[in-house]
Structures are given as C-alpha cells and as structure tokens.
Design a protein around this motif. Structure first.
Motif, PDB file in Angstrom:
ATOM      1  N   ASP A 124      54.152   4.996  39.439  1.00  0.00           N
ATOM      2  CA  ASP A 124      54.107   5.058  40.903  1.00  0.00           C
ATOM      3  C   ASP A 124      53.623   3.743  41.496  1.00  0.00           C
ATOM      4  N   PHE A 125      52.627   3.155  40.850  1.00  0.00           N
ATOM      5  CA  PHE A 125      52.072   1.899  41.349  1.00  0.00           C
ATOM      6  C   PHE A 125      53.112   0.783  41.273  1.00  0.00           C
ATOM      7  N   LYS A 126      53.868   0.746  40.192  1.00  0.00           N
ATOM      8  CA  LYS A 126      54.887  -0.291  40.026  1.00  0.00           C
ATOM      9  C   LYS A 126      55.978  -0.176  41.085  1.00  0.00           C
ATOM     10  N   GLU A 127      56.284   1.060  41.513  1.00  0.00           N
ATOM     11  CA  GLU A 127      57.313   1.264  42.533  1.00  0.00           C
ATOM     12  C   GLU A 127      56.840   0.847  43.924  1.00  0.00           C
ATOM     13  N   LYS A 128      55.552   0.960  44.178  1.00  0.00           N
ATOM     14  CA  LYS A 128      55.019   0.685  45.513  1.00  0.00           C
ATOM     15  C   LYS A 128      54.648  -0.778  45.732  1.00  0.00           C
ATOM     16  N   PHE A 129      54.265  -1.475  44.685  1.00  0.00           N
ATOM     17  CA  PHE A 129      53.737  -2.831  44.838  1.00  0.00           C
ATOM     18  C   PHE A 129      54.538  -3.844  44.025  1.00  0.00           C
ATOM     19  N   ASP A 130      54.691  -5.025  44.615  1.00  0.00           N
ATOM     20  CA  ASP A 130      55.377  -6.123  43.950  1.00  0.00           C
ATOM     21  C   ASP A 130      54.354  -6.950  43.172  1.00  0.00           C
ATOM     22  N   LEU A 131      54.458  -6.925  41.863  1.00  0.00           N
ATOM     23  CA  LEU A 131      53.494  -7.610  41.012  1.00  0.00           C
ATOM     24  C   LEU A 131      54.064  -8.887  40.396  1.00  0.00           C
ATOM     25  N   SER A 132      55.161  -9.384  40.984  1.00  0.00           N
ATOM     26  CA  SER A 132      55.824 -10.551  40.410  1.00  0.00           C
ATOM     27  C   SER A 132      54.913 -11.781  40.404  1.00  0.00           C
ATOM     28  N   PHE A 133      54.044 -11.903  41.424  1.00  0.00           N
ATOM     29  CA  PHE A 133      53.144 -13.058  41.501  1.00  0.00           C
ATOM     30  C   PHE A 133      52.264 -13.124  40.253  1.00  0.00           C
ATOM     31  N   TRP A 134      51.678 -11.978  39.871  1.00  0.00           N
ATOM     32  CA  TRP A 134      50.769 -11.947  38.724  1.00  0.00           C
ATOM     33  C   TRP A 134      51.532 -12.067  37.412  1.00  0.00           C
ATOM     34  N   LYS A 135      52.717 -11.457  37.344  1.00  0.00           N
ATOM     35  CA  LYS A 135      53.494 -11.491  36.103  1.00  0.00           C
ATOM     36  C   LYS A 135      53.993 -12.903  35.786  1.00  0.00           C
ATOM     37  N   LYS A 136      54.265 -13.690  36.827  1.00  0.00           N
ATOM     38  CA  LYS A 136      54.750 -15.048  36.617  1.00  0.00           C
ATOM     39  C   LYS A 136      53.616 -16.010  36.243  1.00  0.00           C
ATOM     40  N   ARG A 137      52.412 -15.604  36.496  1.00  0.00           N
ATOM     41  CA  ARG A 137      51.240 -16.457  36.251  1.00  0.00           C
ATOM     42  C   ARG A 137      50.260 -15.722  35.336  1.00  0.00           C
ATOM     43  N   LYS A 138      50.683 -15.456  34.119  1.00  0.00           N
ATOM     44  CA  LYS A 138      49.884 -14.642  33.211  1.00  0.00           C
ATOM     45  C   LYS A 138      48.557 -15.299  32.838  1.00  0.00           C
ATOM     46  N   LEU A 139      48.541 -16.621  32.669  1.00  0.00           N
ATOM     47  CA  LEU A 139      47.300 -17.307  32.332  1.00  0.00           C
ATOM     48  C   LEU A 139      46.297 -17.177  33.476  1.00  0.00           C
ATOM     49  N   PHE A 140      46.746 -17.464  34.697  1.00  0.00           N
ATOM     50  CA  PHE A 140      45.873 -17.337  35.862  1.00  0.00           C
ATOM     51  C   PHE A 140      45.408 -15.892  36.031  1.00  0.00           C
ATOM     52  N   SER A 141      46.327 -14.939  35.836  1.00  0.00           N
ATOM     53  CA  SER A 141      45.986 -13.520  35.979  1.00  0.00           C
ATOM     54  C   SER A 141      44.923 -13.111  34.971  1.00  0.00           C
ATOM     55  N   SER A 142      45.064 -13.576  33.737  1.00  0.00           N
ATOM     56  CA  SER A 142      44.100 -13.229  32.699  1.00  0.00           C
ATOM     57  C   SER A 142      42.714 -13.763  33.027  1.00  0.00           C
ATOM     58  N   LEU A 143      42.642 -15.014  33.490  1.00  0.00           N
ATOM     59  CA  LEU A 143      41.356 -15.610  33.831  1.00  0.00           C
ATOM     60  C   LEU A 143      40.739 -14.944  35.052  1.00  0.00           C
ATOM     61  N   PHE A 144      41.566 -14.682  36.062  1.00  0.00           N
ATOM     62  CA  PHE A 144      41.073 -14.085  37.306  1.00  0.00           C
ATOM     63  C   PHE A 144      40.550 -12.669  37.079  1.00  0.00           C
ATOM     64  N   PHE A 145      41.391 -11.828  36.491  1.00  0.00           N
ATOM     65  CA  PHE A 145      40.992 -10.441  36.266  1.00  0.00           C
ATOM     66  C   PHE A 145      39.899 -10.340  35.198  1.00  0.00           C
ATOM     67  N   GLY A 146      39.937 -11.232  34.223  1.00  0.00           N
ATOM     68  CA  GLY A 146      38.896 -11.240  33.212  1.00  0.00           C
ATOM     69  C   GLY A 146      37.530 -11.509  33.816  1.00  0.00           C
ATOM     70  N   SER A 147      37.471 -12.411  34.783  1.00  0.00           N
ATOM     71  CA  SER A 147      36.210 -12.715  35.453  1.00  0.00           C
ATOM     72  C   SER A 147      35.699 -11.515  36.235  1.00  0.00           C
ATOM     73  N   LEU A 148      36.592 -10.831  36.933  1.00  0.00           N
ATOM     74  CA  LEU A 148      36.193  -9.636  37.686  1.00  0.00           C
ATOM     75  C   LEU A 148      35.673  -8.548  36.750  1.00  0.00           C
ATOM     76  N   ILE A 149      36.358  -8.371  35.632  1.00  0.00           N
ATOM     77  CA  ILE A 149      35.947  -7.366  34.645  1.00  0.00           C
ATOM     78  C   ILE A 149      34.566  -7.700  34.086  1.00  0.00           C
ATOM     79  N   GLY A 150      34.348  -8.963  33.774  1.00  0.00           N
ATOM     80  CA  GLY A 150      33.069  -9.381  33.217  1.00  0.00           C
ATOM     81  C   GLY A 150      31.920  -9.163  34.193  1.00  0.00           C
ATOM     82  N   LEU A 151      32.130  -9.477  35.470  1.00  0.00           N
ATOM     83  CA  LEU A 151      31.092  -9.257  36.472  1.00  0.00           C
ATOM     84  C   LEU A 151      30.750  -7.776  36.581  1.00  0.00           C
ATOM     85  N   MET A 152      31.782  -6.939  36.595  1.00  0.00           N
ATOM     86  CA  MET A 152      31.562  -5.503  36.673  1.00  0.00           C
ATOM     87  C   MET A 152      30.801  -5.013  35.452  1.00  0.00           C
ATOM     88  N   CYS A 153      31.159  -5.536  34.297  1.00  0.00           N
ATOM     89  CA  CYS A 153      30.494  -5.149  33.045  1.00  0.00           C
ATOM     90  C   CYS A 153      29.008  -5.467  33.101  1.00  0.00           C
TER      91      CYS A 153
END
Length: 255
Positions: free
Chosen positions: A126-155
């Motif tokens: 459902d989420f894939k149908e509603k939202f365009d994730l092409s920006f993150w999929k094209k920039r996997k390195l940036f996505s990994s670093l960005f989301f990894g930082s958010l995950i670490g802070l939450m942890c």
C-alpha cells in the motif's frame, strides 16, 4: 527469586519478538523492568540494548541458515547507525525518566495497533502505491547514511535497536522481501544495539551485570524458538500474533 525470574521472562519475550519480526527488545524488557521491578527508564533501556545484542545476533544466525539475509547493501547504514547511537545515548542521559518511559510505552502501543490492523507485507505494498520513492532508490548510498543516522539516534535515545525501522527501509527503499529484510535488519540491529548499550553504560558509569546476564539468557532461548518459527510462518500470522501482544503490553504499561 521472583524478580530474577521476571527478568529472564522479559528477556525471553524480547527474544520472541526479535526473532519473529525483528522488533527491538525495548518493547518488552524496558516496560517490564520499569513498571514491575522499579528500575529507572535509563537503566532499563541500557539492559534492553544489551539484550538486543544477543536476541538480534541469534536471530540473524538463524535467518542466515535459512538463506534470508543480505548484509551487502546495509553496510553503510550500519556504520552511520552505530555512530549515531553513541550520540543518542548521551542525549538520552540528559532526558527525564518520565519522558523516556512515556515515549517507550507509546511506541509499543503504536506498533501493536499497526501490526494488528494490517500485515507487514500488505502495508508495504500500500505504501509503495501511495508514495514515490524513486528519489531514495536512485541514491542508495545517501539513503543508507541518512536513514542509518536516524535509526542510530533512535536506538541511543529510547533504547530501540531500530529493527522495525530498518525493516521498513530495506523493504520500501531497497526492495527486499519481508523475510530477507527481517534477517538483514537483525544483523544491523546487533551492531546498533551494541553501540547504544556501550554508550548507555559509559554515561551511567556502572553495568548491572546480573540483570544483563539473566535477560540475555532469556533472549537466547526466545530468539532461537521464534526465529526458527518465523522463517516458516506467513507475514499475516506473525503480524497478528505480535500485534496483539504489543497492544496488551502497551496498554498495561501506559496505565
């Protein structure tokens, strides 16, 4: 004796939810230690993170045996998350017990309702149908670093190893199947939880060794049981089972 058995039970429950859906030990260990045994939220979070290390590593080993892991695309996310978890642990030490405890209970309740309403794999579609994730999929390195930082802070801040968030990123952004995403997420969570627990105990300047050992012992048993079952069960069955448990625990903890 009752307190010791309660800690083992908390660890066992943490191993169960980690092995089933890659959720963090914080959703089980922290509320039990705080609400029923009187531990401070900060100490309970440190014990939860240490429990996460065992529960996640055992779960990762089991998923790997079934061919449901792929750590290659998660290396950068792991590095960013580990560094951010140390920062989050220091921030957590400056927060009040009521904020830490309340935020943990709200997270538990939210996860329970989410799992019960709709299975993980359906929510992903459902989420894939509603939202365009092409920006993150094209920039996997940036996505990994960005989301990894958010995950670490939450942890580091609330004691969550970030398993469910990692799971969502791996499925939505990187296109993993649910079982492989869970297996990969618990591998990453092993390192984020280790980093977070070290940061917590450095700030606290003491380690509750007995509680950590007992909780990890329970987590070892629970993770082995749950991970073997999860690799054979459907996502819908897993979501309903864990969702019901989370809602009950969340309501009790908030009350």
């Amino acid at each position: 004796m009752i307190s010791l058995l309660t800690i083992i039970f908390a660890g066992w429950g943490a191993g169960i939810v980690t092995g089933l859906v890659g959720a963090s030990a914080v959703v089980i260990v922290t509320p039990i230690l705080v609400n029923f045994l009187g531990y401070s939220p900060y100490t309970a979070i440190g014990i939860s993170l240490a429990t996460d290390v065992i529960a996640s590593s055992i779960s990762a080993y089991t998923y790997h045996k079934h061919g449901n892991t792929d750590i290659k695309n998660g290396i950068y996310m792991t590095i960013a998350a580990v560094i951010a978890a140390l920062v989050g642990s220091k921030l957590s030490g400056q927060m009040s017990d009521s904020i830490l405890g309340g935020s943990t209970n709200i997270v538990i309740l939210f996860l329970g309702i989410s799992f019960l309403r709709k299975p993980i794999h359906q929510r992903i579609e459902d989420f894939k149908e509603k939202f365009d994730l092409s920006f993150w999929k094209k920039r996997k390195l940036f996505s990994s670093l960005f989301f990894g930082s958010l995950i670490g802070l939450m942890c580091g801040i609330v004691g969550a190893g970030g398993g469910m968030i990692i799971l969502l990123i791996l499925t939505f952004v990187l296109g993993y199947s649910v079982h492989i995403a869970i297996g990969t997420s618990v591998i990453i969570m092993t390192f984020t939880a280790l980093s977070g627990s070290i940061g917590h105990f450095i700030v606290e300047a003491s380690v509750p060794y007995l509680e950590v050992v007992l909780s990890c012992f329970g987590a070892l048993i629970g993770a082995l049981m749950a991970a073997n079952y999860a690799n054979l069960a459907s996502e819908e069955k897993l979501s309903k089972l864990v969702g019901t448990a989370f809602i009950c625990l969340g309501l009790i903890s908030l009350a």
